[in-house]
Design a protein around this motif. Structure first.
Motif, PDB file in Angstrom:
ATOM      1  N   ALA A 110      -5.893  78.611  10.566  1.00  0.00           N
ATOM      2  CA  ALA A 110      -4.945  77.665   9.962  1.00  0.00           C
ATOM      3  C   ALA A 110      -5.727  76.467   9.434  1.00  0.00           C
ATOM      4  O   ALA A 110      -6.860  76.222   9.854  1.00  0.00           O
ATOM      5  N   PHE A 111      -5.096  75.741   8.521  1.00  0.00           N
ATOM      6  CA  PHE A 111      -5.718  74.565   7.920  1.00  0.00           C
ATOM      7  C   PHE A 111      -4.831  73.367   8.221  1.00  0.00           C
ATOM      8  O   PHE A 111      -3.653  73.338   7.829  1.00  0.00           O
ATOM      9  N   LEU A 112      -5.364  72.387   8.954  1.00  0.00           N
ATOM     10  CA  LEU A 112      -4.548  71.279   9.453  1.00  0.00           C
ATOM     11  C   LEU A 112      -4.901  69.977   8.740  1.00  0.00           C
ATOM     12  O   LEU A 112      -5.843  69.280   9.137  1.00  0.00           O
ATOM     13  N   MET A 113      -4.152  69.673   7.707  1.00  0.00           N
ATOM     14  CA  MET A 113      -4.360  68.412   7.007  1.00  0.00           C
ATOM     15  C   MET A 113      -3.108  67.537   7.096  1.00  0.00           C
ATOM     16  O   MET A 113      -3.167  66.391   7.516  1.00  0.00           O
ATOM     17  N   THR A 114      -1.946  68.094   6.754  1.00  0.00           N
ATOM     18  CA  THR A 114      -0.710  67.309   6.627  1.00  0.00           C
ATOM     19  C   THR A 114      -0.250  66.740   7.974  1.00  0.00           C
ATOM     20  O   THR A 114      -0.297  67.434   8.988  1.00  0.00           O
ATOM     21  N   GLU A 115       0.223  65.495   7.929  1.00  0.00           N
ATOM     22  CA  GLU A 115       0.689  64.823   9.149  1.00  0.00           C
ATOM     23  C   GLU A 115       2.113  64.304   8.955  1.00  0.00           C
ATOM     24  O   GLU A 115       2.442  63.820   7.868  1.00  0.00           O
ATOM     25  N   ALA A 161       2.400  59.900   4.221  1.00  0.00           N
ATOM     26  CA  ALA A 161       2.572  60.663   2.971  1.00  0.00           C
ATOM     27  C   ALA A 161       1.272  61.418   2.720  1.00  0.00           C
ATOM     28  O   ALA A 161       0.284  60.860   2.250  1.00  0.00           O
ATOM     29  N   SER A 162       1.292  62.702   3.042  1.00  0.00           N
ATOM     30  CA  SER A 162       0.036  63.458   3.067  1.00  0.00           C
ATOM     31  C   SER A 162      -0.344  64.013   1.703  1.00  0.00           C
ATOM     32  O   SER A 162      -1.412  64.610   1.553  1.00  0.00           O
ATOM     33  N   SER A 163       0.533  63.833   0.688  1.00  0.00           N
ATOM     34  CA  SER A 163       0.103  64.241  -0.649  1.00  0.00           C
ATOM     35  C   SER A 163      -1.042  63.335  -1.104  1.00  0.00           C
ATOM     36  O   SER A 163      -1.777  63.685  -2.026  1.00  0.00           O
ATOM     37  N   ASP A 164      -1.194  62.184  -0.448  1.00  0.00           N
ATOM     38  CA  ASP A 164      -2.375  61.343  -0.650  1.00  0.00           C
ATOM     39  C   ASP A 164      -3.269  61.548   0.566  1.00  0.00           C
ATOM     40  O   ASP A 164      -3.049  60.962   1.629  1.00  0.00           O
ATOM     41  N   TRP A 180       1.358  68.726  11.035  1.00  0.00           N
ATOM     42  CA  TRP A 180       2.497  69.648  10.928  1.00  0.00           C
ATOM     43  C   TRP A 180       2.405  70.482   9.670  1.00  0.00           C
ATOM     44  O   TRP A 180       1.565  70.250   8.822  1.00  0.00           O
ATOM     45  N   PHE A 181       3.292  71.479   9.608  1.00  0.00           N
ATOM     46  CA  PHE A 181       3.246  72.486   8.541  1.00  0.00           C
ATOM     47  C   PHE A 181       1.893  73.178   8.496  1.00  0.00           C
ATOM     48  O   PHE A 181       1.361  73.456   7.424  1.00  0.00           O
ATOM     49  N   SER A 182       1.328  73.431   9.671  1.00  0.00           N
ATOM     50  CA  SER A 182       0.054  74.145   9.758  1.00  0.00           C
ATOM     51  C   SER A 182       0.383  75.637   9.664  1.00  0.00           C
ATOM     52  O   SER A 182       0.709  76.290  10.665  1.00  0.00           O
ATOM     53  N   SER A 183       0.290  76.171   8.450  1.00  0.00           N
ATOM     54  CA  SER A 183       0.712  77.562   8.215  1.00  0.00           C
ATOM     55  C   SER A 183      -0.234  78.537   8.908  1.00  0.00           C
ATOM     56  O   SER A 183      -1.451  78.347   8.892  1.00  0.00           O
ATOM     57  N   GLY A 184       0.354  79.556   9.488  1.00  0.00           N
ATOM     58  CA  GLY A 184      -0.445  80.594  10.142  1.00  0.00           C
ATOM     59  C   GLY A 184      -0.718  80.309  11.601  1.00  0.00           C
ATOM     60  O   GLY A 184      -1.165  81.199  12.334  1.00  0.00           O
ATOM     61  N   ASP A 198       4.580  68.558  -7.395  1.00  0.00           N
ATOM     62  CA  ASP A 198       4.583  68.529  -8.874  1.00  0.00           C
ATOM     63  C   ASP A 198       4.110  67.183  -9.443  1.00  0.00           C
ATOM     64  O   ASP A 198       3.311  67.130 -10.370  1.00  0.00           O
ATOM     65  N   GLU A 199       4.674  66.104  -8.868  1.00  0.00           N
ATOM     66  CA  GLU A 199       4.422  64.780  -9.457  1.00  0.00           C
ATOM     67  C   GLU A 199       2.943  64.430  -9.442  1.00  0.00           C
ATOM     68  O   GLU A 199       2.424  63.827 -10.387  1.00  0.00           O
ATOM     69  N   VAL A 200       2.261  64.808  -8.351  1.00  0.00           N
ATOM     70  CA  VAL A 200       0.836  64.475  -8.229  1.00  0.00           C
ATOM     71  C   VAL A 200       0.037  65.228  -9.304  1.00  0.00           C
ATOM     72  O   VAL A 200      -0.870  64.669  -9.931  1.00  0.00           O
TER      73      VAL A 200
HETATM   74  C1  LIG Z   1       5.896  76.014   3.582  1.00  0.00           C
HETATM   75  C2  LIG Z   1       4.838  74.950   3.648  1.00  0.00           C
HETATM   76  C3  LIG Z   1       3.558  75.286   4.085  1.00  0.00           C
HETATM   77  C4  LIG Z   1       2.565  74.307   4.188  1.00  0.00           C
HETATM   78  N1  LIG Z   1       1.338  74.643   4.690  1.00  0.00           N
HETATM   79  C5  LIG Z   1       0.428  73.677   4.951  1.00  0.00           C
HETATM   80  C6  LIG Z   1      -0.801  73.966   5.639  1.00  0.00           C
HETATM   81  O1  LIG Z   1      -1.086  75.123   5.961  1.00  0.00           O
HETATM   82  N2  LIG Z   1      -1.639  72.942   5.950  1.00  0.00           N
HETATM   83  C7  LIG Z   1      -1.352  71.648   5.600  1.00  0.00           C
HETATM   84  O2  LIG Z   1      -2.171  70.774   5.897  1.00  0.00           O
HETATM   85  N3  LIG Z   1      -0.206  71.341   4.940  1.00  0.00           N
HETATM   86  C8  LIG Z   1       0.696  72.308   4.629  1.00  0.00           C
HETATM   87  N4  LIG Z   1       1.894  71.995   4.009  1.00  0.00           N
HETATM   88  C9  LIG Z   1       2.177  70.621   3.704  1.00  0.00           C
HETATM   89  C10 LIG Z   1       2.063  70.274   2.222  1.00  0.00           C
HETATM   90  O3  LIG Z   1       0.751  70.453   1.749  1.00  0.00           O
HETATM   91  C11 LIG Z   1       2.551  68.823   2.087  1.00  0.00           C
HETATM   92  O4  LIG Z   1       3.938  68.855   2.383  1.00  0.00           O
HETATM   93  C12 LIG Z   1       2.312  68.224   0.726  1.00  0.00           C
HETATM   94  O5  LIG Z   1       0.932  67.943   0.538  1.00  0.00           O
HETATM   95  C13 LIG Z   1       3.104  66.919   0.531  1.00  0.00           C
HETATM   96  O6  LIG Z   1       2.868  66.035   1.567  1.00  0.00           O
HETATM   97  P1  LIG Z   1       4.123  65.370   2.341  1.00  0.00           P
HETATM   98  O7  LIG Z   1       5.025  66.446   2.810  1.00  0.00           O
HETATM   99  O8  LIG Z   1       3.579  64.426   3.352  1.00  0.00           O
HETATM  100  O9  LIG Z   1       4.925  64.603   1.221  1.00  0.00           O
HETATM  101  P2  LIG Z   1       4.746  63.031   0.733  1.00  0.00           P
HETATM  102  O10 LIG Z   1       3.307  62.781   0.560  1.00  0.00           O
HETATM  103  O11 LIG Z   1       5.488  62.226   1.759  1.00  0.00           O
HETATM  104  O12 LIG Z   1       5.496  63.079  -0.601  1.00  0.00           O
HETATM  105  C14 LIG Z   1       6.928  63.199  -0.688  1.00  0.00           C
HETATM  106  C15 LIG Z   1       7.328  63.295  -2.135  1.00  0.00           C
HETATM  107  O13 LIG Z   1       6.940  62.125  -2.819  1.00  0.00           O
HETATM  108  C16 LIG Z   1       6.708  62.430  -4.167  1.00  0.00           C
HETATM  109  N5  LIG Z   1       5.382  61.920  -4.548  1.00  0.00           N
HETATM  110  C17 LIG Z   1       4.219  61.989  -3.855  1.00  0.00           C
HETATM  111  N6  LIG Z   1       3.212  61.446  -4.564  1.00  0.00           N
HETATM  112  C18 LIG Z   1       3.743  61.020  -5.728  1.00  0.00           C
HETATM  113  C19 LIG Z   1       3.225  60.375  -6.871  1.00  0.00           C
HETATM  114  N7  LIG Z   1       1.917  60.062  -6.960  1.00  0.00           N
HETATM  115  N8  LIG Z   1       4.064  60.086  -7.886  1.00  0.00           N
HETATM  116  C20 LIG Z   1       5.384  60.384  -7.809  1.00  0.00           C
HETATM  117  N9  LIG Z   1       5.943  61.003  -6.751  1.00  0.00           N
HETATM  118  C21 LIG Z   1       5.124  61.306  -5.731  1.00  0.00           C
HETATM  119  C22 LIG Z   1       6.796  63.939  -4.324  1.00  0.00           C
HETATM  120  O14 LIG Z   1       8.046  64.296  -4.844  1.00  0.00           O
HETATM  121  C23 LIG Z   1       6.663  64.430  -2.910  1.00  0.00           C
HETATM  122  O15 LIG Z   1       7.288  65.690  -2.710  1.00  0.00           O
HETATM  123  C24 LIG Z   1       2.874  72.966   3.834  1.00  0.00           C
HETATM  124  C25 LIG Z   1       4.149  72.647   3.366  1.00  0.00           C
HETATM  125  C26 LIG Z   1       5.130  73.618   3.278  1.00  0.00           C
HETATM  126  C27 LIG Z   1       6.501  73.219   2.797  1.00  0.00           C
END
Ligand SMILES: Cc1cc2nc3c(=O)[nH]c(=O)nc-3n(C[C@H](O)[C@H](O)[C@H](O)COP(=O)(O)OP(=O)(O)OC[C@H]3O[C@@H](n4cnc5c(N)ncnc54)[C@H](O)[C@@H]3O)c2cc1C
Length: 416
Positions: A137-142, A146-149, A171-175, A389-391
């Motif tokens: 598994a790959f554990l990055m998201t918390e 906001a883990s998209s950053d 969380w969302f640590s797939s696998g 998408d937005e990122v």
């Molecule tokens: C089924 C599934 C499997 C996953 N598997 C893994 C895994 O194996 N390992 C792991 O580490 N993670 C995993 N993830 C997590 C996933 O990678 C993160 O959910 C994702 O990176 C977004 O992070 P967040 O959920 O913290 O959303 P946030 O960072 O809180 O963002 C929330 C929303 O804000 C908006 N947003 C964010 N940035 C911007 C921007 N710059 N401009 C405008 N809007 C913005 C977007 O709409 C985004 O959806 C999984 C998620 C799902 C649903």
């Protein structure tokens, strides 16, 4: 631009299609029955007998570790362009990729180990992963940030003598739900005072290390995705030897960038396969059902949707092939705009086509009797995983604006 498939890829695709006809499509019902039975037994977090029984057949057919972009001890060595149509076929049945040892996150983790692991790390973890003996598994998201950053990540990795000590919640640590999952690749911060992109590191954490707790699974639209699962994991004073660090302290961001490019394109290829199959199902259903005196397929609104689906799928496929070709020819970094584009285009397209296929099936489309509802749930998540998408749109726009700025805003045409 890219050319036709290589002879090798064409032969592999033929074999893969035959394998699907012989072993995957006929077993779709059995897969559902087996996983439902495990759920009824109260413990769905067990290996699925069907998948394990098909793996040796896939190996015998030479359909194993197809994803490997570089040859590794006689295995793999396929280009992204050649892998695209194979991955597309696997997208047609959501559970099929594991049969060929080609499922996420193991593919990304294997590539990470192949590219950045030491010989000892490769021996200990890459070899059993390539053999399909263990999963990872790959554990990055918390949950807390906001883990998209990825620079927000809070999990700490502190050096203590000959060990690193990890503390954090992922969380969302797939696998991580699989009983075969033995390895976590964990991203955390080794130096919060370092420059923004040099604070993170990645560490290999054996799943059975004291202090690791897999707390619960997170559902996706109610689906548990068992036994794979998307898990919440607590790391509490987890100690691993210093040689479990990947590449070096502060190199985590660099690894994440290298890891995510191929992973993103694989998701998109599978999305195209799911959409293609949904369009087939849509046409079949519309031809077979009669309402208000004629087959549904004769209603012009469905002509519109079928035609639009075909256009959207073929556009997405061409863009994906272009991204794959650029990754092969100029590298993942130079192909970042194309990778970002398909990461937006492919899952949005698939969501739309699968949604229309559901509509064409009426109530049946949202039920467990068809695979469409589950496919929609999966495709909807691809718009979030590996960057929402937005990122990706931001990245595309920044590249486009920089291109114009570089042209000096003098009206000079700038193309590459
Ligand atoms: C089924 C599934 C499997 C996953 N598997 C893994 C895994 O194996 N390992 C792991 O580490 N993670 C995993 N993830 C997590 C996933 O990678 C993160 O959910 C994702 O990176 C977004 O992070 P967040 O959920 O913290 O959303 P946030 O960072 O809180 O963002 C929330 C929303 O804000 C908006 N947003 C964010 N940035 C911007 C921007 N710059 N401009 C405008 N809007 C913005 C977007 O709409 C985004 O959806 C999984 C998620 C799902 C649903």
């Amino acid at each position: 631009m890219f050319s036709d498939l290589s002879a090798n890829a064409q032969a592999l695709r033929e074999r893969l299609l035959q394998f699907f006809e012989a072993h995957i499509y006929p077993n779709e019902g059995r897969y559902r029955e087996e996983t439902d039975a495990l759920r009824r037994s109260g413990d769905p977090w067990q290996t699925v007998g069907l998948i394990e029984s098909l793996k040796p057949l896939a190996r015998e057919a030479g359909l194993w570790n197809l994803f490997l972009p570089h040859a590794h001890e006689g295995q793999g060595g396929i280009s992204n362009l050649d892998y695209a149509p194979l991955c597309e076929v696997m997208g047609r049945v959501s559970w099929s990729a594991e049969v060929f040892n080609c499922s996420a996150p193991d593919t990304g983790n294997m590539e990470t180990l192949a590219r950045y692991g030491t010989p000892v790390q490769k021996q200990q973890w890459l070899e059993p992963l390539l053999q399909g003996e263990i999963r990872s598994a790959f554990l990055m998201t918390e949950p807390a940030v906001a883990s998209s950053d990825a620079t927000n990540i809070q999990c700490t990795i502190r050096r203590d003598g000959d060990h690193y000590v990890l503390d954090g919640r992922k969380w969302f640590s797939s696998g991580a739900g699989s009983p075969h999952c033995r390895l976590f690749i964990v991203m955390g911060k080794t130096d919060p005072d370092a420059p923004r992109h040099a604070q993170q590191s990645m560490v290999l954490v054996p799943r059975d290390t004291p202090g690791v707790t897999v707390l619960r699974h997170l559902s996706v639209f109610g689906y548990d995705d068992a036994p794979h699962g998307h898990m919440e994991v607590v790391l509490d004073n987890v100690r691993v030897p210093v040689d479990h660090m990947l590449l070096g302290e502060g190199r985590g961001f660099e690894i994440a960038q290298g890891r995510l490019g191929p992973g993103r394109i694989h998701h998109c290829m599978r999305s195209i396969g799911a959409a293609e199959r949904a369009l087939e199902a849509m046409c079949d259903r519309l031809l077979a059902r009669v309402a208000f005196g004629r087959p549904l397929a004769e209603q012009s609104v469905w002509h519109e949707r079928i035609a639009e689906s075909r256009c959207l799928i073929d556009q997405a496929r061409l863009l994906t092939l272009q991204a794959a070709w650029k990754m092969d020819t100029v590298g993942n970094k130079a192909a970042r705009a194309e990778i970002a584009m398909i990461k937006v285009v492919a899952p949005n397209m698939a969501c739309r086509v699968v949604d229309w296929a559901i509509q064409a099936h009426g109530a049946a489309g949202v039920s467990q009797d068809f695979w469409l509802a589950e496919a929609y749930a999966l495709q909807r998540t691809v718009r979030i995983v590996d960057g929402p998408d937005e990122v990706h749109r931001n990245a595309i726009a920044r590249i486009e604006l920089a291109r114009r700025a570089q042209a000096g805003m003098s009206g000079t045409a700038s193309q590459d």
